[in-house]
Write an enzyme that holds these catalytic residues in place. Structure first.
Site, PDB file in Angstrom:
ATOM      1  N   HIS A 294       0.819  -1.226   0.000  1.00 32.30           N
ATOM      2  CA  HIS A 294       0.000   0.000   0.000  1.00 32.30           C
ATOM      3  C   HIS A 294       0.851   1.274   0.000  1.00 32.30           C
ATOM      4  O   HIS A 294       0.313   2.372  -0.216  1.00 32.30           O
ATOM      5  CB  HIS A 294      -0.914   0.035   1.226  1.00 32.30           C
ATOM      6  CG  HIS A 294      -1.960  -1.032   1.246  1.00 32.30           C
ATOM      7  ND1 HIS A 294      -2.825  -1.249   0.201  1.00 32.30           N
ATOM      8  CD2 HIS A 294      -2.269  -1.958   2.209  1.00 32.30           C
ATOM      9  CE1 HIS A 294      -3.634  -2.256   0.500  1.00 32.30           C
ATOM     10  NE2 HIS A 294      -3.314  -2.706   1.714  1.00 32.30           N
TER      11      HIS A 294
ATOM     12  N   HIS B 113      -6.332  -7.450  -0.230  1.00 37.66           N
ATOM     13  CA  HIS B 113      -6.495  -6.020  -0.498  1.00 37.66           C
ATOM     14  C   HIS B 113      -5.677  -5.636  -1.725  1.00 37.66           C
ATOM     15  O   HIS B 113      -4.559  -6.126  -1.915  1.00 37.66           O
ATOM     16  CB  HIS B 113      -6.025  -5.188   0.702  1.00 37.66           C
ATOM     17  CG  HIS B 113      -6.736  -5.510   1.973  1.00 37.66           C
ATOM     18  ND1 HIS B 113      -6.247  -6.414   2.901  1.00 37.66           N
ATOM     19  CD2 HIS B 113      -7.913  -5.055   2.477  1.00 37.66           C
ATOM     20  CE1 HIS B 113      -7.089  -6.500   3.916  1.00 37.66           C
ATOM     21  NE2 HIS B 113      -8.103  -5.693   3.690  1.00 37.66           N
TER      22      HIS B 113
END
Length: 215
Positions: A39, A78
């Site tokens: 991320h 994710h």
């Protein structure tokens, strides 16, 4: 975070570079790193991630070791928004991601294609396990059609396992093994690194199965 977190992230990035170079030398490798990285954006930490280790490693082997093509496959539940943001204008790197949709961080639509080097596979929870396995295999096949990478990097998050508290995918450890076995047929050096996973006993089980498959 603590005052030692950034140093830990630097060591993690170095471990992933080392894993990549071990793979290029003929020894598949897994970097059991913390914190995770996919991320992280160039100028911002995000989602427990401080440095985007997989992109650092991909760029290191391209810029320093002379590789032409690196494939990153991300099976964390994710979407790796940071990874995509950092490579989507770089045709030397292709990025494939299977992830739950909708879910944090809200990126990773199929139409997000970068310069033709991004292959997103957003899927809802509740599908049969075989569907997730097939769909990621299909995306990797598309990404490698007439484009054989010099190195195969896996962002190996294990939060798509059944029972993870932050997501609702149904995968089991043997599913990660089946992916590795399928992709090994490409004959490309392979290294992986730990991303997410929030049921520690399940992460350990799946990571061990994954390492056995890599070997």
């Amino acid at each position: 975070m603590s005052r030692e977190s950034y140093g830990a992230a630097q060591h993690a990035a170095g471990a992933v570079i080392r894993a990549a170079r071990l793979a290029l030398g003929g020894t598949p490798a897994f970097a059991a790193t913390r914190p995770p990285g996919h991320h992280a954006l160039p100028g911002a930490a995000m989602g427990f991630c401080l440095i985007n280790h997989v992109v650092v490693a991909a760029r290191a082997v391209i810029e320093e070791d002379g590789l032409d093509r690196v494939l990153i496959v991300d099976w964390d539940v994710h979407h790796g928004n940071g990874t995509q943001a950092m490579v989507e204008r770089d045709p030397r790197i292709r990025y494939v991601s299977l992830h739950q949709w909708p879910l944090y961080p809200g990126t990773g639509r199929e139409e997000e294609r970068g310069v033709g080097n991004v292959f997103n596979v957003p899927r809802p929870p509740g599908l049969p396990r075989v569907t997730y396995i097939r769909d990621l295999n299909d995306a990797v096949a598309r990404a490698t059609e007439q484009w054989k990478p010099d190195l195969f990097l896996i962002s190996a998050g294990f939060d798509a396992l059944a029972g993870d508290p932050l997501a609702q995918f149904p995968l089991e450890p043997e599913d990660y093994v089946s992916w590795v076995r399928e992709w090994q047929t490409l004959g490309v050096p392979m290294a992986s690194l730990l991303e997410g996973g929030y049921a520690p006993a399940r992460v350990a089980q799946a990571a061990a199965a994954h390492v056995r498959a890599l070997a």
